[in-house]
Design an enzyme around this catalytic site. Structure first.
Site, PDB file in Angstrom:
ATOM      1  N   GLU A  44      -5.643   2.466   3.337  1.00  9.94           N
ATOM      2  CA  GLU A  44      -6.368   1.590   4.254  1.00  9.94           C
ATOM      3  C   GLU A  44      -7.842   1.501   3.892  1.00  9.94           C
ATOM      4  OE1 GLU A  44      -7.748   5.374   5.491  1.00  9.94           O
ATOM      5  OE2 GLU A  44      -5.704   4.749   5.067  1.00  9.94           O
ATOM      6  N   ASP A  45      -8.394   2.545   3.267  1.00 11.00           N
ATOM      7  CA  ASP A  45      -9.811   2.547   2.917  1.00 11.00           C
ATOM      8  C   ASP A  45     -10.124   1.480   1.870  1.00 11.00           C
ATOM      9  OD1 ASP A  45      -8.287   3.862   1.047  1.00 11.00           O
ATOM     10  OD2 ASP A  45      -9.439   5.718   1.082  1.00 11.00           O
ATOM     11  N   TYR A  46      -9.302   1.408   0.830  1.00  7.96           N
ATOM     12  CA  TYR A  46      -9.497   0.412  -0.224  1.00  7.96           C
ATOM     13  C   TYR A  46      -9.354  -1.007   0.336  1.00  7.96           C
ATOM     14  CZ  TYR A  46      -8.399  -2.540  -4.250  1.00  7.96           C
ATOM     15  OH  TYR A  46      -8.378  -3.563  -5.161  1.00  7.96           O
TER      16      TYR A  46
END
Length: 412
Positions: free
Chosen positions: A234-236
């Site tokens: 989810e961070d990317y």
């Protein structure tokens, strides 16, 4: 020349070109790291900085949890709140948080227990209540293992402007004892730092979400945190959502000091294999190109290329290649550390060799077993980074079978 000779010539030129580009990236990483890291930004009027809601997702405790969390109670920042998100009401992390809240009663803190299921990603499910309750326009998502300096949040906040919508910290390791910690520090200060610094300098997304400051209104525009709950990386994808909307994503001048109290070589390798699986599923093209940026693999194929093109001795070329690569990595590690390394040159050599020779093992392991184990759950990754939880599938099948058995019994 025969057709096969043209193919070999073209392949040799391509490999030699990749080898040359790699050295340029090495120099670029050292130069950019020396300029960017440790040059903290400050504001002349700190009171004008916007408020920050710090979301801390917690799962379990380790020997350094109290020390790590306490650094967030001592930040030199005019206005912020800490939102602790804990999935299980029986988690011992609650007691650690309560002791810190009692020790620092003037810091605005809230504790959210239980989370809410909005997708497959357990981290987002855990954070969602804290995210929805955040009262400030800036959101800092910070993992439990991060140890932060007093002025880091100010540096990150000053970086945000009408063009930059997200600021993240480059992963690194806090100074800890033990060879396992040194191996991690060597990896994050060399292999990882080189690609991370170059990618950010060139505007390529390679964001990791262990410490990210971002504008909440942009997250809401992208659908909120729930829009990323079906992805493990989810961070990317969150950073990509900022980029797709015209915002820049930058790194802070201070690295993210990972300070977990539990660490070992096997745990570290399992983590790198999990990251490799995520890259293969989320950005397969980049993953396919990764081997040509690794010292041993690139040195081997480049040795053949120069022997074919220039009739140089392959073994001598390979040894010189490895030696120069090692020396540049040592310089880069000192740049990322910001001073003398906390381990000996021999420990650096052993850790460097271990990291460089294990890369292909990580690749093969990731392809042989694409299932990801994270936070006690198992996930099957799909192209594009989406995932499905295998545990929930098995539970669903088990419950369905149990229900059908009960229906059959009632009919009988």
């Amino acid at each position: 020349m025969e057709p096969v000779d043209y193919v070999l010539l073209g392949l040799a030129i391509l490999i030699f070109s990749c080898w040359s580009v790699n050295w340029a990236l090495h120099i670029m990483a050292i130069a950019y790291g020396k300029w960017k890291l440790r040059h903290k930004l400050k504001t002349s009027v700190p009171e004008e900085l916007p408020g920050v809601s710090i979301i801390k997702p917690l799962v379990g405790v380790d020997p350094n949890l109290f020390e790590n969390l306490e650094t967030f109670f001592n930040l030199r920042y005019p206005q912020y709140e800490i939102l602790f998100c804990i999935q299980d009401e029986s988690d011992a992390a609650i007691m650690v948080v309560q002791s810190l809240v009692q020790k620092y009663p003037k810091i605005n803190t809230k504790v959210f227990i239980g989370g809410r299921t909005v997708g497959v990603n357990p981290k987002i499910n855990n954070m969602i209540l804290g995210y929805e309750a955040a009262q400030y326009e800036l959101i800092l998502i910070s993992d439990s293992g991060i140890k932060m300096c007093e002025d880091t949040l100010e540096d990150m906040a000053v970086c945000l402007n009408n063009k930059v919508g997200m600021v993240h910290q480059m992963p690194y390791i806090s100074d800890r004892s033990g060879f396992a910690s040194h191996v991690e520090k060597v990896f994050f200060g060399t292999q990882h730092a080189k690609m991370y610094l170059c990618a950010n300098m060139l505007g390529i997304n390679c964001t990791t979400g262990m410490s990210c400051l971002m504008k909440k209104d942009v997250i809401e525009e992208a659908g909120g945190l729930t829009a990323f709950a079906e992805y493990l990386a989810e961070d990317y994808l969150l950073a990509q959502a900022f980029i797709d909307r015209g915002w820049q994503v930058k790194i802070s001048s201070e690295t993210a000091k990972q300070n977990s109290g539990h660490y070992s070589i096997s745990h570290f390798h399992a983590r790198l294999i999990r990251w490799t699986k995520l890259r293969i599923a989320t950005i397969p093209l980049v993953s396919a190109l990764e081997p040509i940026f690794q010292c041993m693999f690139l040195g081997a194929v480049a040795s053949w290329a120069v022997s074919y093109l220039f009739d140089w001795t392959a073994l001598v070329f390979f040894l010189v290649h490895v030696l120069v690569w090692f020396l540049l990595d040592y310089i880069l590690a000192k740049v990322v550390q910001g001073g003398p390394l906390p381990y000996s040159k021999f420990e650096f050599l052993v850790g460097w060799i271990l990291n460089e020779t294990c890369f292909l093992y990580f690749i093969f392991s990731a392809h042989l077993n694409p299932v990801v184990e994270w936070r006690g759950h198992k996930y099957k990754l799909r192209w594009g980074g989406m995932m499905e939880e295998l545990n929930s599938q098995n539970n669903y099948k088990s419950n369905l079978k149990h229900t059908l058995t009960e229906i059959s019994s009632e009919k009988a």
